[in-house]
Motif scaffolding. Structure first.
Motif, short mmCIF file in Angstrom:
data_model
loop_
_atom_site.label_atom_id
_atom_site.label_comp_id
_atom_site.label_asym_id
_atom_site.label_seq_id
_atom_site.Cartn_x
_atom_site.Cartn_y
_atom_site.Cartn_z
N PHE A 131 -4.80 -5.08 -29.82
CA PHE A 131 -5.24 -6.15 -29.20
C PHE A 131 -5.39 -6.19 -27.88
O PHE A 131 -4.98 -5.41 -27.04
CB PHE A 131 -3.85 -7.19 -29.23
N CYS A 132 -6.47 -6.97 -27.12
CA CYS A 132 -6.74 -7.04 -25.79
C CYS A 132 -6.95 -8.19 -25.14
O CYS A 132 -7.22 -9.32 -26.00
CB CYS A 132 -8.01 -5.85 -25.87
N ILE A 133 -7.04 -8.26 -23.82
CA ILE A 133 -7.40 -9.45 -23.08
C ILE A 133 -8.45 -9.07 -22.26
O ILE A 133 -8.85 -8.04 -21.90
CB ILE A 133 -6.22 -9.99 -22.44
N TYR A 134 -9.01 -10.02 -21.44
CA TYR A 134 -10.09 -9.87 -20.32
C TYR A 134 -9.32 -9.69 -18.83
O TYR A 134 -8.40 -10.33 -18.62
CB TYR A 134 -11.06 -11.04 -20.26
N GLY A 135 -9.79 -8.75 -18.21
CA GLY A 135 -9.56 -8.61 -16.91
C GLY A 135 -10.71 -9.13 -15.86
O GLY A 135 -11.57 -9.52 -16.57
N ASN A 136 -10.60 -9.13 -14.63
CA ASN A 136 -11.24 -9.70 -13.90
C ASN A 136 -12.87 -8.83 -14.08
O ASN A 136 -13.84 -9.13 -13.77
CB ASN A 136 -11.01 -10.02 -12.57
N HIS A 137 -12.46 -7.45 -13.96
CA HIS A 137 -13.80 -6.70 -13.82
C HIS A 137 -14.42 -6.76 -15.20
O HIS A 137 -15.59 -6.46 -15.45
CB HIS A 137 -13.28 -4.99 -13.57
N ASP A 138 -13.61 -7.05 -16.26
CA ASP A 138 -14.55 -7.25 -17.51
C ASP A 138 -15.33 -8.52 -17.65
O ASP A 138 -16.38 -8.33 -18.32
CB ASP A 138 -13.39 -7.56 -18.78
N VAL B 64 -9.70 -9.36 -29.84
CA VAL B 64 -10.02 -10.28 -28.41
C VAL B 64 -9.13 -11.18 -28.30
O VAL B 64 -9.86 -12.24 -29.18
CB VAL B 64 -11.30 -10.13 -28.00
N LEU B 65 -8.19 -11.72 -27.62
CA LEU B 65 -7.63 -12.89 -27.38
C LEU B 65 -7.84 -13.49 -26.33
O LEU B 65 -7.57 -13.12 -24.98
CB LEU B 65 -5.98 -12.63 -27.67
N LEU B 66 -8.58 -14.53 -26.40
CA LEU B 66 -9.13 -15.17 -25.31
C LEU B 66 -8.66 -16.75 -25.30
O LEU B 66 -9.08 -17.55 -26.11
CB LEU B 66 -10.72 -15.24 -25.12
N ILE C 110 2.09 -11.63 -35.97
CA ILE C 110 2.23 -10.09 -36.59
C ILE C 110 3.30 -10.32 -37.50
O ILE C 110 4.59 -10.92 -37.42
CB ILE C 110 2.59 -9.26 -35.47
N SER C 111 3.03 -10.26 -38.89
CA SER C 111 3.96 -10.48 -39.94
C SER C 111 4.38 -9.35 -40.73
O SER C 111 3.40 -8.36 -41.08
CB SER C 111 3.37 -11.61 -40.96
N LEU C 112 5.51 -9.33 -41.22
CA LEU C 112 6.06 -8.36 -42.21
C LEU C 112 6.33 -8.82 -43.19
O LEU C 112 6.03 -9.95 -43.96
CB LEU C 112 7.58 -7.90 -41.58
N LEU C 113 6.40 -7.69 -44.48
CA LEU C 113 6.45 -8.29 -45.76
C LEU C 113 7.60 -9.05 -46.04
O LEU C 113 7.59 -9.82 -47.07
CB LEU C 113 6.54 -6.76 -46.58
N ASN C 114 8.64 -8.80 -45.24
CA ASN C 114 9.74 -9.78 -45.56
C ASN C 114 9.59 -11.28 -45.10
O ASN C 114 10.51 -12.09 -45.04
CB ASN C 114 11.21 -9.01 -45.20
N GLY C 115 8.65 -11.53 -44.41
CA GLY C 115 8.27 -12.63 -43.80
C GLY C 115 8.87 -12.91 -42.33
O GLY C 115 8.31 -13.97 -41.91
N ASP C 116 9.23 -12.16 -41.69
CA ASP C 116 9.66 -11.85 -40.46
C ASP C 116 8.19 -12.01 -39.47
O ASP C 116 7.21 -11.38 -40.04
CB ASP C 116 10.26 -10.93 -39.73
N GLU C 117 8.11 -12.83 -38.52
CA GLU C 117 7.01 -12.74 -37.70
C GLU C 117 7.26 -12.96 -36.27
O GLU C 117 8.13 -13.61 -35.81
CB GLU C 117 5.96 -13.70 -37.99
N LEU C 118 6.33 -12.38 -35.34
CA LEU C 118 6.21 -12.74 -34.08
C LEU C 118 4.75 -13.02 -33.40
O LEU C 118 3.89 -12.84 -34.49
CB LEU C 118 6.80 -11.40 -33.08
N PHE C 119 4.64 -13.57 -32.23
CA PHE C 119 3.27 -13.96 -31.90
C PHE C 119 2.89 -13.54 -30.77
O PHE C 119 3.59 -12.98 -29.94
CB PHE C 119 3.56 -15.48 -31.65
N ILE C 120 1.66 -12.97 -30.69
CA ILE C 120 0.84 -12.42 -29.59
C ILE C 120 -0.01 -13.48 -28.89
O ILE C 120 -1.15 -13.87 -29.88
CB ILE C 120 0.01 -11.22 -30.09
N ALA C 121 -0.04 -13.92 -27.82
CA ALA C 121 -0.88 -14.99 -27.18
C ALA C 121 -1.71 -14.16 -25.90
O ALA C 121 -1.18 -13.26 -25.31
CB ALA C 121 -0.06 -15.85 -26.65
N GLY C 122 -2.84 -14.42 -25.86
CA GLY C 122 -3.97 -13.79 -24.91
C GLY C 122 -4.30 -14.79 -23.89
O GLY C 122 -5.05 -15.79 -24.46
N LEU C 123 -4.19 -14.62 -22.69
CA LEU C 123 -4.77 -15.54 -21.50
C LEU C 123 -5.84 -14.85 -20.90
O LEU C 123 -6.25 -13.89 -20.65
CB LEU C 123 -3.84 -15.74 -20.65
N ASP C 124 -7.03 -16.03 -20.59
CA ASP C 124 -8.00 -15.43 -19.76
C ASP C 124 -7.83 -15.13 -18.34
O ASP C 124 -6.89 -15.27 -17.94
CB ASP C 124 -9.35 -16.50 -19.57
#
Length: 286
Positions: free
Chosen positions: A126-133, A153-155, A161-175
């Motif tokens: 996963f990636c996000i934008y930097g100012n040089h990008d 690309v998270l803009l 992100i989910s596992l087979l047992n149903g557990d999940e966490l979240f990845i958020a990307g900010l400009d």
């Protein structure tokens, strides 16, 4: 968000760094140009939080940032770093912006893609934008390279992100706030309450705002750790939105922030007391 530092004041700080470096001995200049920029620090941090699902206990995230390809950091350096990241056996890989120093001038855009494709993580990249990008009409160039390299690309967006047992966490990307348009509401939209959430923000100083949201971990870059630090004085160069949080790990209410020092350099081809960094986060559930 308004930039509180004028371009003139930022350039004055850059000039101060140049003058400081000019006073170093020949051996000092060699160290800051040839030794420390290549002296990699692999920094491992345990992240403990009761919201981390049990299925993610031992889950490994590797962050790299600020390569600034084309300035001092080159393709051979990137290839070496990719090997080191893969050796760490990450479950998930994060890039927090500033891939190329000047995207529209970088002559090896196509060659970058097969190298980045070599990065391997079973739960994605996963990636996000930097100012040089964004700079130099680089937004589309960066987006194309990263997507072709199998990065998500998270803009101002998020994913789970989910596992087979149903557990999940979240990845958020900010400009990025310097040349982009960060939107916290859009970046966190739809994330269930009390879900463990990791925010990717190139600019570390947005952490004070992030702490007002239901976010537990923020990963940032941008600062290069000041890139050049003077003993007892600290960083001489601090870019906009990296003045308050320059490097390291901070606790801000319920939010933990880590500011990665990055891998490349910009404006000045030197590092002093600010080694390049890869960060490894090992998640621990309670």
């Amino acid at each position: 968000m308004k930039n509180k530092i004028t371009r003139r004041s930022f350039l004055k700080r850059s000039l101060a760094a140049i003058l400081a470096l000019s006073g170093l001995s020949v051996s000092g200049k060699y160290y800051t140009h040839e030794i420390e920029p290549k002296w990699l620090d692999i920094n491992t941090i345990s992240i403990n939080n009761p919201l981390i699902p049990k299925g993610f206990n031992g889950f490994r995230i590797v962050q790299f940032s600020d390569t600034h390809l084309g300035f001092q950091f080159q393709l051979a350096d990137l290839e070496s770093i990719i090997g080191k990241i893969n050796d760490l056996k990450p479950d998930l890989i994060i890039f927090t912006g500033d891939l190329m120093d000047h995207p529209n001038q970088y002559p090896f855009q196509k060659e970058t893609i097969p190298l980045l494709r070599k990065l391997q993580a079973p739960h994605g990249k996963f990636c996000i934008y930097g100012n040089h990008d964004h700079g130099g009409y680089g937004s589309k160039i960066y987006d194309h390279i990263m997507r072709q390299s199998d990065f998500h690309v998270l803009l101002n967006a998020n994913t789970s992100i989910s596992l087979l047992n149903g557990d999940e966490l979240f990845i958020a990307g900010l400009d990025d706030p310097v040349l982009g348009n960060p939107d916290f509401a859009a970046a966190t939209a739809g994330i269930p309450k009390n879900s463990y959430t990791i925010l990717l923000s190139h600019a570390p100083d947005l952490a004070d705002t992030a702490a007002t949201y239901d976010i537990q971990l923020q990963l940032s870059g941008h600062s290069h750790g000041g890139q050049v630090q003077i003993p007892f004085a600290g960083a001489l160069i601090t870019p906009p939105f990296a003045e308050k949080y320059k490097e390291g790990t901070f606790d801000i209410d319920q939010l933990k922030l880590h500011v990665n020092r990055g891998l490349g350099t910009t404006r000045l081809p030197y590092r002093f007391l600010s080694r390049p960094e890869i960060t490894v986060f090992d998640l621990k559930s309670h």
